[in-house]
Design an enzyme around this catalytic site. Sequence first.
Site, PDB file in Angstrom:
ATOM      1  N   ILE A 192     -63.140 -16.614 -21.448  1.00 17.58           N
ATOM      2  CA  ILE A 192     -63.408 -17.773 -20.600  1.00 17.58           C
ATOM      3  C   ILE A 192     -64.781 -17.654 -19.954  1.00 17.58           C
ATOM      4  O   ILE A 192     -65.553 -18.613 -19.902  1.00 17.58           O
ATOM      5  CB  ILE A 192     -62.326 -17.905 -19.513  1.00 17.58           C
ATOM      6  CG1 ILE A 192     -60.968 -18.173 -20.159  1.00 17.58           C
ATOM      7  CG2 ILE A 192     -62.675 -19.012 -18.538  1.00 17.58           C
ATOM      8  CD1 ILE A 192     -60.872 -19.493 -20.854  1.00 17.58           C
ATOM      9  N   ILE A 195     -66.361  -5.376 -10.020  1.00 18.26           N
ATOM     10  CA  ILE A 195     -66.090  -6.247  -8.875  1.00 18.26           C
ATOM     11  C   ILE A 195     -65.396  -5.503  -7.739  1.00 18.26           C
ATOM     12  O   ILE A 195     -65.354  -6.007  -6.610  1.00 18.26           O
ATOM     13  CB  ILE A 195     -65.243  -7.472  -9.280  1.00 18.26           C
ATOM     14  CG1 ILE A 195     -63.880  -7.043  -9.848  1.00 18.26           C
ATOM     15  CG2 ILE A 195     -65.995  -8.347 -10.261  1.00 18.26           C
ATOM     16  CD1 ILE A 195     -62.903  -8.197 -10.050  1.00 18.26           C
ATOM     17  N   ALA A 224     -64.193 -15.289 -12.873  1.00 21.21           N
ATOM     18  CA  ALA A 224     -63.349 -15.220 -14.068  1.00 21.21           C
ATOM     19  C   ALA A 224     -62.875 -13.809 -14.372  1.00 21.21           C
ATOM     20  O   ALA A 224     -62.030 -13.611 -15.245  1.00 21.21           O
ATOM     21  CB  ALA A 224     -64.110 -15.781 -15.278  1.00 21.21           C
ATOM     22  N   SER A 260     -57.315 -18.988 -12.054  1.00 21.15           N
ATOM     23  CA  SER A 260     -55.966 -18.453 -11.912  1.00 21.15           C
ATOM     24  C   SER A 260     -55.156 -18.757 -13.178  1.00 21.15           C
ATOM     25  O   SER A 260     -55.721 -19.042 -14.235  1.00 21.15           O
ATOM     26  CB  SER A 260     -55.292 -19.030 -10.660  1.00 21.15           C
ATOM     27  OG  SER A 260     -54.081 -18.351 -10.389  1.00 21.15           O
ATOM     28  N   LYS A 291     -49.018 -18.216 -14.780  1.00 25.14           N
ATOM     29  CA  LYS A 291     -48.132 -17.074 -14.531  1.00 25.14           C
ATOM     30  C   LYS A 291     -48.054 -16.719 -13.046  1.00 25.14           C
ATOM     31  O   LYS A 291     -47.233 -15.892 -12.638  1.00 25.14           O
ATOM     32  CB  LYS A 291     -48.600 -15.871 -15.352  1.00 25.14           C
ATOM     33  CG  LYS A 291     -48.442 -16.083 -16.851  1.00 25.14           C
ATOM     34  CD  LYS A 291     -49.014 -14.940 -17.653  1.00 25.14           C
ATOM     35  CE  LYS A 291     -48.792 -15.163 -19.150  1.00 25.14           C
ATOM     36  NZ  LYS A 291     -49.431 -16.389 -19.660  1.00 25.14           N
ATOM     37  N   LYS A 313     -52.139 -12.469  -9.312  1.00 24.30           N
ATOM     38  CA  LYS A 313     -52.952 -13.691  -9.315  1.00 24.30           C
ATOM     39  C   LYS A 313     -52.476 -14.660  -8.230  1.00 24.30           C
ATOM     40  O   LYS A 313     -53.279 -15.372  -7.618  1.00 24.30           O
ATOM     41  CB  LYS A 313     -52.908 -14.362 -10.686  1.00 24.30           C
ATOM     42  CG  LYS A 313     -53.592 -13.556 -11.788  1.00 24.30           C
ATOM     43  CD  LYS A 313     -55.082 -13.348 -11.548  1.00 24.30           C
ATOM     44  CE  LYS A 313     -55.892 -14.561 -11.902  1.00 24.30           C
ATOM     45  NZ  LYS A 313     -57.354 -14.300 -11.795  1.00 24.30           N
ATOM     46  N   ASN A 328     -52.259 -20.509 -21.398  1.00 21.12           N
ATOM     47  CA  ASN A 328     -52.850 -19.685 -22.450  1.00 21.12           C
ATOM     48  C   ASN A 328     -54.024 -20.385 -23.108  1.00 21.12           C
ATOM     49  O   ASN A 328     -54.011 -21.600 -23.298  1.00 21.12           O
ATOM     50  CB  ASN A 328     -51.798 -19.357 -23.510  1.00 21.12           C
ATOM     51  CG  ASN A 328     -50.674 -18.504 -22.953  1.00 21.12           C
ATOM     52  OD1 ASN A 328     -50.181 -18.759 -21.857  1.00 21.12           O
ATOM     53  ND2 ASN A 328     -50.272 -17.493 -23.675  1.00 21.12           N
ATOM     54  N   GLY A 380     -57.126 -18.611 -29.005  1.00 21.39           N
ATOM     55  CA  GLY A 380     -58.199 -17.798 -29.567  1.00 21.39           C
ATOM     56  C   GLY A 380     -58.802 -16.797 -28.616  1.00 21.39           C
ATOM     57  O   GLY A 380     -59.678 -16.028 -29.006  1.00 21.39           O
ATOM     58  N   GLU A 387     -42.230 -10.862 -18.846  1.00 21.78           N
ATOM     59  CA  GLU A 387     -42.448 -12.127 -19.536  1.00 21.78           C
ATOM     60  C   GLU A 387     -41.347 -13.129 -19.217  1.00 21.78           C
ATOM     61  O   GLU A 387     -40.209 -12.763 -18.929  1.00 21.78           O
ATOM     62  CB  GLU A 387     -42.508 -11.910 -21.050  1.00 21.78           C
ATOM     63  CG  GLU A 387     -43.774 -11.259 -21.543  1.00 21.78           C
ATOM     64  CD  GLU A 387     -43.856 -11.274 -23.060  1.00 21.78           C
ATOM     65  OE1 GLU A 387     -44.942 -11.582 -23.574  1.00 21.78           O
ATOM     66  OE2 GLU A 387     -42.848 -10.974 -23.721  1.00 21.78           O
TER      67      GLU A 387
END
Length: 488
Positions: free
Chosen positions: A164, A213, A234, A277, A280, A292, A317, A320, A413
């Site tokens: 991203i 960070i 990000a 964010s 999830k 998060k 999601n 790729g 999950e």
Amino acid sequence: MVEERAEAARVNKPVLIVGAGVAGGVVAEILTKRQNSDYKPVGFVDDDISKQRQSIHGLPVLGCRKDIPTLVNRYNISEIIIAIPSAAGRVISQIVEISQTSKARLKILPGFYDFITGRIGIGHIRDIEMNDLLLREPVSLDIGKIAQYLTGQNVLITGAGGSIGSELCLQVAKFSPGELILLGRGENSIYEIESKLKEKFPSLCFKTEIADIKDSVRMKKIFDKYRPKVAYHAAAHKHVRFMEKFPGEAVKNNIIGTQIVAEAAYLAGTDIFVMLSTDKAVNPTSIMGATKRVAEMVIQGMNVRGGTRYVAVRFGNVLGSRGSVIPLFKRQIARGGPLTITHPDMVRYFMTTLEATQLVIQAGVMAKGGEIFVLDMGQPVKILDLAKKLIRLSGYEPEKDIKLLFTGISPGEKLEEQLLAENEKPVPTSHQRIFAVSGCKLDSAKVNAFMNTITNPEFSFQEEKVIGLLQDVLPGFRKASCLGDGVC
């Protein structure tokens, strides 16, 4: 079986072209005139009744889309080329659904921009990707307002080398920022995005910073050095399975790291701080999702000071991206299978990287401070259906050529993700694909107590202590409920 198909002869493959318009005519001309071509076009299909029985470049229009399976059998078609550059994802998906009952392999023409600019040749006709099939209209952007807050301004992106982050760099670069600061921990990924920017935007002024960070001194120095007016955060640990194993690292990176970067932005006078964010974070069952969600709460708490406008953007999601199922499925198909799927009923929201980053940038336009924005992800997609579709797009048949193997849900999950918690409601914004979240309760006292504990040098980050603290600040979070069979 897979190896036999891969070794099949490539000479004079009969080709059917979908779309008898200008683009289809160009494809036919390229294929018929090219010497030593592997392809032999036999005709077109087009739903336009007026084109039926016509001849284009010496090739007949043989029927409509619904006739594709019959025509594939009649003419022994090896490949189908979709030549409708302006078609929406739902149209491509309909053609794919019809064609999947045939033995032919599907390919597609490049996008409309590539076509009208003349950047088209036989080498540009490619396999269909999952991105082509998303049942949504393209994202529309308020270019004028985006330009107002990005053009000429210093913009800093953390995690700039990630899936991203790197796409954010490319999108922001289009608006000619004053300086674009690429901040990341991995030198190789930063080198890659740096190389792309040099190639695509030779006049762009950008700087690179290799840094962690979690290093507060370094973050303050970097922000003080560049004084960015806009910061996109990000950088994060995103792999659910790994963060279940290393919850302390998830807390350090996703929560403490976020606070450090957000504080550095405030001290440097940054106007807009956008944290990326995830869905999830809604009713989290995983360590990653819980961290998060707490990070969202941290920046909401920091927003009350005024000055810097802090917002978070949730999305699902990304097709790729690193760690997503698509690259994994492709590797498994290349090996001949099996494709590993956690559960037959698992569903997820999906976006393309381009969609996600464009909407994140658009959300910055609407940032008043303290908002959590949710991107419209469309309808959730069943992972099993995704796997079968990708197998067929690769020219194989599920279970016959490529086996499917169900491995069971991993701890943390969910079968199905959500975009909003029970007490949250979507509020429309000026953009039809972006919603604000109302009803997000912030218990500042709990968040402050949590942060004071985890930032204490004496805190050990032992697993049970981390989980206990997350449960204190997020009463609904119970990691234990995701153990055993894993279904949450």
